[in-house]
Write a protein that holds these residues in place. Structure first.
Motif, PDB file in Angstrom:
ATOM      1  N   ALA A 268       0.840  -1.202   0.000  1.00 13.38           N
ATOM      2  CA  ALA A 268       0.000   0.000   0.000  1.00 13.38           C
ATOM      3  C   ALA A 268       0.871   1.246   0.000  1.00 13.38           C
ATOM      4  O   ALA A 268       2.050   1.201   0.360  1.00 13.38           O
ATOM      5  CB  ALA A 268      -0.908   0.005   1.224  1.00 13.38           C
ATOM      6  N   ASP A 269       0.280   2.361  -0.418  1.00 12.94           N
ATOM      7  CA  ASP A 269       0.915   3.658  -0.246  1.00 12.94           C
ATOM      8  C   ASP A 269       0.816   4.048   1.229  1.00 12.94           C
ATOM      9  O   ASP A 269      -0.003   3.502   1.971  1.00 12.94           O
ATOM     10  CB  ASP A 269       0.195   4.713  -1.081  1.00 12.94           C
ATOM     11  CG  ASP A 269       0.452   4.556  -2.579  1.00 12.94           C
ATOM     12  OD1 ASP A 269       0.731   3.425  -3.024  1.00 12.94           O
ATOM     13  OD2 ASP A 269       0.358   5.560  -3.304  1.00 12.94           O
ATOM     14  N   GLY A 270       1.627   5.016   1.630  1.00 13.33           N
ATOM     15  CA  GLY A 270       1.533   5.500   3.002  1.00 13.33           C
ATOM     16  C   GLY A 270       2.883   5.661   3.659  1.00 13.33           C
ATOM     17  O   GLY A 270       3.932   5.657   2.994  1.00 13.33           O
ATOM     18  N   LYS A 271       2.877   5.784   4.975  1.00 10.83           N
ATOM     19  CA  LYS A 271       4.094   5.994   5.761  1.00 10.83           C
ATOM     20  C   LYS A 271       4.307   4.834   6.713  1.00 10.83           C
ATOM     21  O   LYS A 271       3.371   4.363   7.362  1.00 10.83           O
ATOM     22  CB  LYS A 271       3.982   7.296   6.565  1.00 10.83           C
ATOM     23  CG  LYS A 271       5.239   7.633   7.353  1.00 10.83           C
ATOM     24  CD  LYS A 271       5.120   8.980   8.043  1.00 10.83           C
ATOM     25  CE  LYS A 271       4.139   8.954   9.191  1.00 10.83           C
ATOM     26  NZ  LYS A 271       4.150  10.215   9.973  1.00 10.83           N
ATOM     27  N   VAL A 272       5.533   4.357   6.791  1.00 13.21           N
ATOM     28  CA  VAL A 272       5.873   3.284   7.721  1.00 13.21           C
ATOM     29  C   VAL A 272       5.814   3.828   9.146  1.00 13.21           C
ATOM     30  O   VAL A 272       6.488   4.813   9.476  1.00 13.21           O
ATOM     31  CB  VAL A 272       7.279   2.724   7.431  1.00 13.21           C
ATOM     32  CG1 VAL A 272       7.649   1.667   8.470  1.00 13.21           C
ATOM     33  CG2 VAL A 272       7.344   2.117   6.036  1.00 13.21           C
TER      34      VAL A 272
ATOM     35  N   VAL B  96       6.170  -4.969   9.193  1.00 15.09           N
ATOM     36  CA  VAL B  96       6.224  -3.590   8.721  1.00 15.09           C
ATOM     37  C   VAL B  96       4.787  -3.090   8.641  1.00 15.09           C
ATOM     38  O   VAL B  96       3.951  -3.699   7.969  1.00 15.09           O
ATOM     39  CB  VAL B  96       6.905  -3.479   7.344  1.00 15.09           C
ATOM     40  CG1 VAL B  96       6.848  -2.038   6.833  1.00 15.09           C
ATOM     41  CG2 VAL B  96       8.346  -3.963   7.417  1.00 15.09           C
ATOM     42  N   ALA B  97       4.484  -1.990   9.355  1.00 14.21           N
ATOM     43  CA  ALA B  97       3.138  -1.427   9.378  1.00 14.21           C
ATOM     44  C   ALA B  97       3.130  -0.116   8.606  1.00 14.21           C
ATOM     45  O   ALA B  97       3.951   0.773   8.864  1.00 14.21           O
ATOM     46  CB  ALA B  97       2.677  -1.199  10.818  1.00 14.21           C
ATOM     47  N   ILE B  98       2.195  -0.007   7.657  1.00 10.69           N
ATOM     48  CA  ILE B  98       2.091   1.175   6.794  1.00 10.69           C
ATOM     49  C   ILE B  98       0.765   1.877   7.083  1.00 10.69           C
ATOM     50  O   ILE B  98      -0.309   1.276   6.948  1.00 10.69           O
ATOM     51  CB  ILE B  98       2.164   0.777   5.312  1.00 10.69           C
ATOM     52  CG1 ILE B  98       3.477   0.040   5.019  1.00 10.69           C
ATOM     53  CG2 ILE B  98       2.028   2.010   4.420  1.00 10.69           C
ATOM     54  CD1 ILE B  98       3.523  -0.587   3.639  1.00 10.69           C
ATOM     55  N   PHE B  99       0.840   3.138   7.489  1.00 13.88           N
ATOM     56  CA  PHE B  99      -0.360   3.923   7.765  1.00 13.88           C
ATOM     57  C   PHE B  99      -0.758   4.707   6.530  1.00 13.88           C
ATOM     58  O   PHE B  99       0.069   5.381   5.911  1.00 13.88           O
ATOM     59  CB  PHE B  99      -0.124   4.877   8.925  1.00 13.88           C
ATOM     60  CG  PHE B  99      -1.261   5.833   9.169  1.00 13.88           C
ATOM     61  CD1 PHE B  99      -2.463   5.383   9.704  1.00 13.88           C
ATOM     62  CD2 PHE B  99      -1.138   7.175   8.847  1.00 13.88           C
ATOM     63  CE1 PHE B  99      -3.519   6.251   9.920  1.00 13.88           C
ATOM     64  CE2 PHE B  99      -2.177   8.056   9.063  1.00 13.88           C
ATOM     65  CZ  PHE B  99      -3.383   7.587   9.602  1.00 13.88           C
ATOM     66  N   LEU B 100      -2.039   4.625   6.170  1.00 13.13           N
ATOM     67  CA  LEU B 100      -2.576   5.329   5.010  1.00 13.13           C
ATOM     68  C   LEU B 100      -3.470   6.470   5.487  1.00 13.13           C
ATOM     69  O   LEU B 100      -4.487   6.233   6.145  1.00 13.13           O
ATOM     70  CB  LEU B 100      -3.394   4.390   4.117  1.00 13.13           C
ATOM     71  CG  LEU B 100      -2.671   3.241   3.411  1.00 13.13           C
ATOM     72  CD1 LEU B 100      -2.380   2.088   4.366  1.00 13.13           C
ATOM     73  CD2 LEU B 100      -3.527   2.730   2.260  1.00 13.13           C
ATOM     74  N   SER B 101      -3.119   7.696   5.168  1.00 11.53           N
ATOM     75  CA  SER B 101      -3.987   8.830   5.464  1.00 11.53           C
ATOM     76  C   SER B 101      -5.051   8.920   4.373  1.00 11.53           C
ATOM     77  O   SER B 101      -4.985   8.220   3.352  1.00 11.53           O
ATOM     78  CB  SER B 101      -3.173  10.127   5.522  1.00 11.53           C
ATOM     79  OG  SER B 101      -2.840  10.556   4.213  1.00 11.53           O
TER      80      SER B 101
ATOM     81  N   VAL C  80      -5.612   1.590  -2.612  1.00 10.01           N
ATOM     82  CA  VAL C  80      -5.652   0.272  -3.250  1.00 10.01           C
ATOM     83  C   VAL C  80      -4.550  -0.599  -2.662  1.00 10.01           C
ATOM     84  O   VAL C  80      -3.407  -0.168  -2.523  1.00 10.01           O
ATOM     85  CB  VAL C  80      -5.469   0.407  -4.775  1.00 10.01           C
ATOM     86  CG1 VAL C  80      -5.401  -0.974  -5.434  1.00 10.01           C
ATOM     87  CG2 VAL C  80      -6.600   1.235  -5.380  1.00 10.01           C
ATOM     88  N   ASN C  81      -4.890  -1.824  -2.290  1.00 11.04           N
ATOM     89  CA  ASN C  81      -3.915  -2.784  -1.760  1.00 11.04           C
ATOM     90  C   ASN C  81      -3.401  -3.675  -2.880  1.00 11.04           C
ATOM     91  O   ASN C  81      -4.168  -4.125  -3.733  1.00 11.04           O
ATOM     92  CB  ASN C  81      -4.539  -3.659  -0.677  1.00 11.04           C
ATOM     93  CG  ASN C  81      -4.848  -2.889   0.594  1.00 11.04           C
ATOM     94  OD1 ASN C  81      -5.927  -3.010   1.150  1.00 11.04           O
ATOM     95  ND2 ASN C  81      -3.911  -2.083   1.063  1.00 11.04           N
ATOM     96  N   ARG C  82      -2.096  -3.963  -2.837  1.00  6.97           N
ATOM     97  CA  ARG C  82      -1.453  -4.782  -3.868  1.00  6.97           C
ATOM     98  C   ARG C  82      -0.701  -5.940  -3.211  1.00  6.97           C
ATOM     99  O   ARG C  82      -0.178  -5.810  -2.115  1.00  6.97           O
ATOM    100  CB  ARG C  82      -0.487  -3.932  -4.706  1.00  6.97           C
ATOM    101  CG  ARG C  82      -1.203  -2.869  -5.552  1.00  6.97           C
ATOM    102  CD  ARG C  82      -0.217  -1.966  -6.257  1.00  6.97           C
ATOM    103  NE  ARG C  82      -0.873  -1.001  -7.138  1.00  6.97           N
ATOM    104  CZ  ARG C  82      -1.138  -1.207  -8.418  1.00  6.97           C
ATOM    105  NH1 ARG C  82      -0.786  -2.362  -8.989  1.00  6.97           N
ATOM    106  NH2 ARG C  82      -1.743  -0.285  -9.144  1.00  6.97           N
ATOM    107  N   SER C  83      -0.642  -7.039  -3.926  1.00  6.89           N
ATOM    108  CA  SER C  83       0.054  -8.212  -3.398  1.00  6.89           C
ATOM    109  C   SER C  83       1.543  -7.904  -3.240  1.00  6.89           C
ATOM    110  O   SER C  83       2.185  -7.428  -4.183  1.00  6.89           O
ATOM    111  CB  SER C  83      -0.130  -9.402  -4.342  1.00  6.89           C
ATOM    112  OG  SER C  83       0.646 -10.502  -3.916  1.00  6.89           O
TER     113      SER C  83
ATOM    114  N   VAL D  17       5.312   3.441  -1.786  1.00  4.39           N
ATOM    115  CA  VAL D  17       4.499   3.477  -2.998  1.00  4.39           C
ATOM    116  C   VAL D  17       4.071   2.043  -3.279  1.00  4.39           C
ATOM    117  O   VAL D  17       4.905   1.180  -3.556  1.00  4.39           O
ATOM    118  CB  VAL D  17       5.280   4.048  -4.196  1.00  4.39           C
ATOM    119  CG1 VAL D  17       4.410   4.020  -5.453  1.00  4.39           C
ATOM    120  CG2 VAL D  17       5.739   5.467  -3.905  1.00  4.39           C
ATOM    121  N   GLY D  18       2.778   1.777  -3.149  1.00  9.98           N
ATOM    122  CA  GLY D  18       2.291   0.414  -3.296  1.00  9.98           C
ATOM    123  C   GLY D  18       2.638  -0.200  -4.637  1.00  9.98           C
ATOM    124  O   GLY D  18       2.422   0.406  -5.685  1.00  9.98           O
TER     125      GLY D  18
END
Length: 228
Positions: free
Chosen positions: A73-77, A99-104, A110-113, A213-214
């Motif tokens: 996913a896009d976002g910040k670790v 690894v945890a990614i926060f999405l604002s 969109v989630n990607r494999s 960047v997802g």
């Protein structure tokens, strides 16, 4: 990022999940404007534009090197460290790198494999809706967990976690489906988090605060694991 890349990101076509919100906002703007006046029209227009932006689904260029774990996913670790995978995935109780990614609400949702592999388990669990940037969100929030079986027999987990605003997790794959790295598998509406649990022995190559960047950012290299 160049101007052309920024425009292509903002103007990317919306994900199909967003169409009811986009069409509904447009209808609200027209009908509300005709009945109650221009102020309602502009509220509807603003909502429609926000949904067009939020549900954007840009194309991504995946790295071609085999054995890479890509950002789901896009976002910040917001977290990097050892953790036990969700119990419902039956991956054991040994901690592995998470690894945890926060999405604002401004990120592409969109989630990607993260890998090429087979989805061997999908487990949904209802829960709370605390701030997804907090560590306790992994345990307390609504979540949908996927277990991936890799071609070499190892396993990896990817967990969609609802956030403070999100109330709907969408997973568009089923158990038994095989995915390529970077392939779309779902979306979370209006703020969320995505956790990834790496195979045992594989360490992440990202740090807290780093932007993802997802489908493009490399999180880890499977070749650094015990089977390398």
């Amino acid at each position: 990022m160049s101007l052309s890349n920024s425009l292509s990101l903002v103007l990317a076509k919306p994900h199909p999940v967003g169409r009811p919100f986009i069409y509904g906002g447009a209808a609200f703007a027209v009908v509300g404007g005709l009945i109650l006046g221009p102020w309602l029209f502009w509220i509807g227009v603003a909502f429609t534009l926000f949904c067009l932006y939020f549900f954007r689904d840009p194309e991504r260029v995946m790295p071609q090197e085999p054995g890479l774990v890509l950002a789901p996913a896009d976002g910040k670790v917001v977290l990097v460290g050892p953790a036990i995978p969700p119990a419902e995935l039956d991956m054991g109780e040994a901690p592995r790198w998470r690894v945890a990614i926060f999405l604002s609400v401004l990120d592409v949702h969109v989630n990607r494999s993260p890998v090429q592999g087979r989805v061997s388990r999908i487990a949904y669990r209802p829960g709370s809706f605390v701030d997804a940037s907090l560590e306790k969100a992994s345990e307390e929030n609504e979540r949908n967990a996927l277990r991936f079986d890799l071609p070499d027999g190892r396993q990896l987990a990817c967990v969609q976690i609802a956030g403070l605003v999100a109330r709907r997790i969408v997973c568009q794959v089923r158990e038994g489906d095989s995915l390529m790295a970077g392939e779309r598998f779902g979306i979370i509406r209006f703020g969320s988090r995505t956790d990834i649990y790496l195979p045992e022995g594989v360490k992440p190559k990202v740090l807290v605060g780093q932007k993802m960047v997802g489908g493009e950012t490399v999180i880890a290299d499977l070749k650094t694991g015990p089977l390398a």
